[in-house]
Design a protein around this motif. Structure first.
Motif, short mmCIF file in Angstrom:
data_model
loop_
_atom_site.label_atom_id
_atom_site.label_comp_id
_atom_site.label_asym_id
_atom_site.label_seq_id
_atom_site.Cartn_x
_atom_site.Cartn_y
_atom_site.Cartn_z
N LEU A 199 -11.42 8.06 1.92
CA LEU A 199 -10.82 7.63 0.65
C LEU A 199 -9.45 8.29 0.49
O LEU A 199 -9.31 9.50 0.67
N SER A 200 -8.46 7.48 0.17
CA SER A 200 -7.09 8.01 0.06
C SER A 200 -6.61 7.97 -1.39
O SER A 200 -7.21 7.29 -2.24
N ILE A 201 -5.54 8.68 -1.64
CA ILE A 201 -4.92 8.64 -2.96
C ILE A 201 -4.47 7.22 -3.27
O ILE A 201 -4.57 6.75 -4.41
N SER A 202 -4.02 6.50 -2.27
CA SER A 202 -3.62 5.10 -2.45
C SER A 202 -4.80 4.25 -2.92
O SER A 202 -4.65 3.39 -3.79
N ASP A 203 -5.98 4.49 -2.34
CA ASP A 203 -7.19 3.78 -2.78
C ASP A 203 -7.48 4.09 -4.25
O ASP A 203 -7.83 3.20 -5.03
N LEU A 204 -7.34 5.36 -4.63
CA LEU A 204 -7.60 5.76 -6.01
C LEU A 204 -6.58 5.12 -6.96
O LEU A 204 -6.95 4.69 -8.06
N ARG A 205 -5.32 5.06 -6.54
CA ARG A 205 -4.31 4.39 -7.37
C ARG A 205 -4.66 2.92 -7.57
O ARG A 205 -4.52 2.38 -8.67
N SER A 206 -5.11 2.28 -6.51
CA SER A 206 -5.49 0.87 -6.61
C SER A 206 -6.68 0.69 -7.56
O SER A 206 -6.71 -0.25 -8.35
N TRP A 207 -7.64 1.58 -7.46
CA TRP A 207 -8.81 1.52 -8.35
C TRP A 207 -8.39 1.71 -9.81
O TRP A 207 -8.80 0.96 -10.68
N MET A 208 -7.54 2.70 -10.04
CA MET A 208 -7.07 2.94 -11.41
C MET A 208 -6.21 1.78 -11.92
O MET A 208 -6.26 1.45 -13.11
N ALA A 209 -5.45 1.16 -11.05
CA ALA A 209 -4.65 -0.01 -11.44
C ALA A 209 -5.58 -1.16 -11.85
O ALA A 209 -5.31 -1.86 -12.83
N LYS A 210 -6.66 -1.34 -11.11
CA LYS A 210 -7.64 -2.37 -11.47
C LYS A 210 -8.24 -2.08 -12.84
O LYS A 210 -8.37 -2.96 -13.69
N ARG A 211 -8.56 -0.82 -13.08
CA ARG A 211 -9.12 -0.43 -14.37
C ARG A 211 -8.10 -0.63 -15.49
O ARG A 211 -8.45 -1.04 -16.60
N ALA A 212 -6.84 -0.38 -15.20
CA ALA A 212 -5.78 -0.59 -16.20
C ALA A 212 -5.67 -2.07 -16.54
O ALA A 212 -5.49 -2.43 -17.72
N ARG A 213 -5.78 -2.94 -15.54
CA ARG A 213 -5.74 -4.39 -15.79
C ARG A 213 -6.92 -4.82 -16.66
O ARG A 213 -6.83 -5.79 -17.40
N GLN A 214 -8.02 -4.11 -16.56
CA GLN A 214 -9.20 -4.40 -17.38
C GLN A 214 -9.10 -3.77 -18.77
O GLN A 214 -10.02 -3.86 -19.55
N GLU A 215 -7.97 -3.09 -19.01
CA GLU A 215 -7.69 -2.43 -20.29
C GLU A 215 -8.73 -1.36 -20.63
O GLU A 215 -9.13 -1.18 -21.78
N ILE A 216 -9.15 -0.62 -19.62
CA ILE A 216 -10.05 0.51 -19.82
C ILE A 216 -9.22 1.67 -20.33
O ILE A 216 -8.12 1.93 -19.84
N THR A 217 -9.72 2.37 -21.32
CA THR A 217 -8.94 3.41 -21.99
C THR A 217 -8.65 4.60 -21.06
O THR A 217 -9.37 4.82 -20.08
N SER A 218 -7.63 5.35 -21.41
CA SER A 218 -7.26 6.52 -20.60
C SER A 218 -8.36 7.57 -20.63
O SER A 218 -8.57 8.27 -19.65
N ARG A 219 -9.09 7.68 -21.74
CA ARG A 219 -10.20 8.64 -21.78
C ARG A 219 -11.31 8.23 -20.82
O ARG A 219 -11.91 9.08 -20.16
N SER A 220 -11.60 6.94 -20.76
CA SER A 220 -12.63 6.47 -19.83
C SER A 220 -12.17 6.68 -18.39
O SER A 220 -12.97 7.03 -17.52
N ASN A 221 -10.89 6.48 -18.13
CA ASN A 221 -10.36 6.73 -16.79
C ASN A 221 -10.43 8.21 -16.43
O ASN A 221 -10.72 8.56 -15.29
N ALA A 222 -10.16 9.06 -17.39
CA ALA A 222 -10.26 10.50 -17.15
C ALA A 222 -11.71 10.88 -16.85
O ALA A 222 -11.98 11.69 -15.95
N ARG A 223 -12.66 10.29 -17.58
CA ARG A 223 -14.07 10.55 -17.32
C ARG A 223 -14.45 10.04 -15.94
O ARG A 223 -15.19 10.69 -15.20
N ALA A 224 -13.95 8.86 -15.56
CA ALA A 224 -14.25 8.29 -14.25
C ALA A 224 -13.74 9.21 -13.14
O ALA A 224 -14.43 9.42 -12.14
#
Length: 168
Positions: free
Chosen positions: A78-103
């Motif tokens: 797993l790379s930082i690039s993979d994590l960025r892509s995952w977080m970008a997907k979550r951002a497109r889903q409008e998941i809150t920053s608190r939920s992303n921090a918990r994830a």
């Protein structure tokens, strides 16, 4: 043929088992991690379920990203690039920053478990940082809003000089 699930589209097989977009070995890692968290940190069942859903979301993303069930080697690589892509997907889903921090916290906890219990190491989860949005200060209300609140409040409805003093 196992169907790869997206995000929260989980099929419950029993109370504890869920069809995952992962190999049996990775599913066992996830179950072991959940038990480890419950025993070691004594987290509430709701927190455990939230953490599990965060990891299932990541596994679903990785399965789609890698084109098949997630294997232990995918967790190791797993790379930082993979994590960025995952977080970008979550951002497109409008998941809150608190939920992303918990994830991200869930992910780091999972990798601590993998390191201690399974011998799988990967520093990307610990090196990745979420940009914190500064907390906004509360906005001041207008004079008109203050006057309207005073007029509606029963505390300021007194007659005579006491009511006039309180309204001032």
């Amino acid at each position: 043929d196992k169907k790869i699930l997206n995000g929260w589209d989980l099929i419950k097989l029993s109370q504890e088992k869920t069809l995952l977009p992962a190999s049996a070995e990775v599913s066992d890692f996830l179950q072991g991690w959940r038990e480890w968290l419950g025993d070691l940190r004594r987290l509430s069942p709701h927190t455990l379920e939230s953490y599990r859903l965060d990891l299932v979301d990541l596994l679903s993303f990785l399965a789609a990203h890698n084109g098949g069930a997630v294997q232990p080697r995918h967790l190791e690589n797993l790379s930082i690039s993979d994590l960025r892509s995952w977080m970008a997907k979550r951002a497109r889903q409008e998941i809150t920053s608190r939920s992303n921090a918990r994830a991200l916290s869930s992910l780091r906890s999972f990798y601590k478990y993998l390191q201690k219990q399974c011998g799988i190491e990967n520093q990307a989860a610990f090196q990745y940082r979420i940009r914190e949005k500064p907390n906004r200060l509360p906005r001041a209300i207008s004079v008109e809003q203050v006057l309207e609140m005073i007029d509606q409040s029963p505390e300021f409805q007194k007659d005579g000089w006491v009511g006039a003093r309180d309204k001032a």
